[in-house]
Design a protein around this motif. Structure first.
Motif, PDB file in Angstrom:
ATOM      1  N   SER A  26     -11.190 -12.722  -1.408  1.00  0.00           N
ATOM      2  CA  SER A  26     -10.442 -11.613  -2.115  1.00  0.00           C
ATOM      3  C   SER A  26     -11.463 -11.825  -3.584  1.00  0.00           C
ATOM      4  CB  SER A  26      -9.426 -11.588  -2.285  1.00  0.00           C
ATOM      5  OG  SER A  26      -8.985 -12.401  -2.618  1.00  0.00           O
ATOM      6  N   HIS A  29     -14.830  -9.986  -7.149  1.00  0.00           N
ATOM      7  CA  HIS A  29     -15.285  -9.043  -7.472  1.00  0.00           C
ATOM      8  C   HIS A  29     -16.998  -8.429  -8.129  1.00  0.00           C
ATOM      9  CE1 HIS A  29     -10.950 -10.751  -7.622  1.00  0.00           C
ATOM     10  NE2 HIS A  29     -10.359  -9.233  -7.609  1.00  0.00           N
ATOM     11  N   HIS A  56     -14.917  -4.576  -4.561  1.00  0.00           N
ATOM     12  CA  HIS A  56     -15.097  -5.943  -3.287  1.00  0.00           C
ATOM     13  C   HIS A  56     -16.018  -4.899  -2.918  1.00  0.00           C
ATOM     14  CE1 HIS A  56     -10.720  -7.627  -3.584  1.00  0.00           C
ATOM     15  NE2 HIS A  56     -11.265  -7.675  -5.432  1.00  0.00           N
ATOM     16  N   MET A  63      -9.927  -1.619  -6.627  1.00  0.00           N
ATOM     17  CA  MET A  63      -8.978  -1.688  -8.117  1.00  0.00           C
ATOM     18  C   MET A  63      -9.150  -0.817  -9.207  1.00  0.00           C
ATOM     19  SD  MET A  63      -9.660  -4.627  -6.518  1.00  0.00           S
ATOM     20  CE  MET A  63     -11.761  -5.291  -7.708  1.00  0.00           C
ATOM     21  N   GLU A 126      -6.114 -11.326 -13.071  1.00  0.00           N
ATOM     22  CA  GLU A 126      -6.335 -11.189 -11.268  1.00  0.00           C
ATOM     23  C   GLU A 126      -5.506 -12.418 -10.994  1.00  0.00           C
ATOM     24  OE1 GLU A 126      -8.407  -9.823  -8.595  1.00  0.00           O
ATOM     25  OE2 GLU A 126      -5.993 -11.242  -7.858  1.00  0.00           O
TER      26      GLU A 126
HETATM   27 CU    CU Z   1      -9.721  -7.901  -6.497  1.00  0.00          CU
END
Ligand code: CU
Length: 267
Positions: A26, A29, A56, A63, A126
Motif C-alpha cells: 500500500s 503510490h 497503485h 486515490m 498519507e
Molecule cells: Cu494509497
C-alpha cells in the motif's frame, strides 16, 4: 495493572488489526500521466488527452486527487500550461469499489517533435506513512517523426531525465534514466517500478513482485528492463528539505520524480 497475558493478547489483536488494515504494497503510490497516444503519426491522433491520476497501478486502486497545482506540456523549447482547463474525471480501477477523482487534460499537437506532458500535484496526506507525498510526474509523446526534445528538463523539483529514448520501446528493452533533485543528479536514489495492470489481468506471484525496486548509482543513473508490453511507471523517491505543518506539527514530504513509458511487443 494488566497481566502479561492480557497485554500480549491485546498486542496480538492490535498487530492483526494493523496487518489486515494495511494491504501489501500500500506504500507504493504513483502519480500517473497516461496519454491517449504516445506516438502520433496521423493527424486524427494529434488531438489527444492525458489522464492524470494518483494510484497503485499494479493493484488497481486509485486515490482521490485534488486538482493539480500545475499541468502542461513542454515542446520545441516552449512550456504551455493547461492547469485551468483540466476536467475532473471519475475513475474506477479494477480493484476499486467506487470511483475516485482524477483529472483529464486535452491538447492538440500542432508541430512535430517530442512533447513532455508534466504535472505537479497538491501534497497528498498519507496517514500510513505519517507523511505528505508529492509526485512530479511526466510522460513523453512523440509527434510526426521528429525525435527531438525527449531528454529536455521540465525543471521540476525532482525529475527523471531519460538516457534511453522514452518511446517506441520493445518489451524486453533496457531503460536508463538519471534522477535529478533540484536540477542535479541524486546518487543512490531508490526507484520504485510498477506495471500499469489494466483490468487486473496480471498476477504477482508474491507481494514483493508488485513493486520492483532498483537504486540509482553514484551518478544518479538507474537501469531497468521492461519485461512486458504496457505502461511502466518509475518513481524515484527522496525526502524534501521542507516540511508541511499538520495540526501544528511539521510532517515530512516525500517527493517523487515519476516517469511513465510504454513498451510494445513485436507485431
Ligand atoms: Cu494509497
Amino acid at each position: 495493572m494488566r497481566s502479561v497475558t492480557s497485554l500480549r493478547k491485546s498486542l496480538t489483536i492490535a498487530l492483526l488489526a494493523a496487518l489486515s488494515l494495511i494491504p501489501a504494497g500500500s506504500y507504493a503510490h504513483f502519480g500517473m500521466v497516461i496519454p491517449s497516444h504516445d506516438i502520433v503519426e496521423k493527424q486524427e491522433d494529434a488531438s489527444l488527452f492525458v489522464n492524470i491520476m494518483f494510484a497503485h497501478p499494479f493493484e488497481g486502486q486509485s486515490m482521490n486527487m485534488e486538482k493539480p497545482v500545475r499541468a502542461g506540456v513542454l515542446s520545441n523549447g516552449k512550456k504551455i500550461l493547461f492547469t485551468d482547463e483540466l476536467k475532473p474525471l471519475d475513475l474506477r480501477m479494477y480493484a476499486d469499489t467506487k470511483p475516485s477523482r482524477a483529472w483529464r487534460g486535452h491538447y492538440t499537437i500542432a508541430r512535430p517533435g517530442d512533447h513532455i506532458f508534466f504535472m505537479e500535484p497538491k501534497p497528498y496526506w498519507e496517514p500510513a506513512e505519517d507523511s505528505y507525498i508529492v509526485h512530479y510526474t511526466k510522460v513523453i509523446v512523440n509527434a510526426f517523426g521528429k525525435e527531438i526534445g525527449w531528454d529536455e528538463e521540465v525543471g521540476m523539483k525532482t525529475e527523471i531525465i531519460p538516457l534511453t529514448r522514452p518511446y517506441a520501446l520493445y518489451a524486453g528493452n533496457v531503460f536508463q534514466g538519471v534522477v535529478n533533485v533540484d536540477g542535479k543528479p541524486a546518487p543512490f536514489t531508490e526507484v520504485e517500478i510498477e506495471y500499469f495492470n489494466r483490468g487486473g489481468k496480471s498476477k504477482a506471484p508474491a507481494g514483493p513482485f508488485v513493486t520492483q525496486v532498483v537504486k540509482a548509482d553514484a551518478n544518479g543513473v538507474f537501469t531497468c528492463a521492461l519485461p512486458k508490453a504496457g505502461w511502466w511507471g518509475f518513481a524515484a523517491l527522496s525526502t524534501d528539505s521542507r516540511t508541511i505543518l499538520r495540526d501544528g506539527k511539521p510532517k515530512p514530504v516525500e517527493i517523487g520524480a515519476v516517469l511513465w513509458i510504454k513498451a510494445e511487443d513485436f507485431r
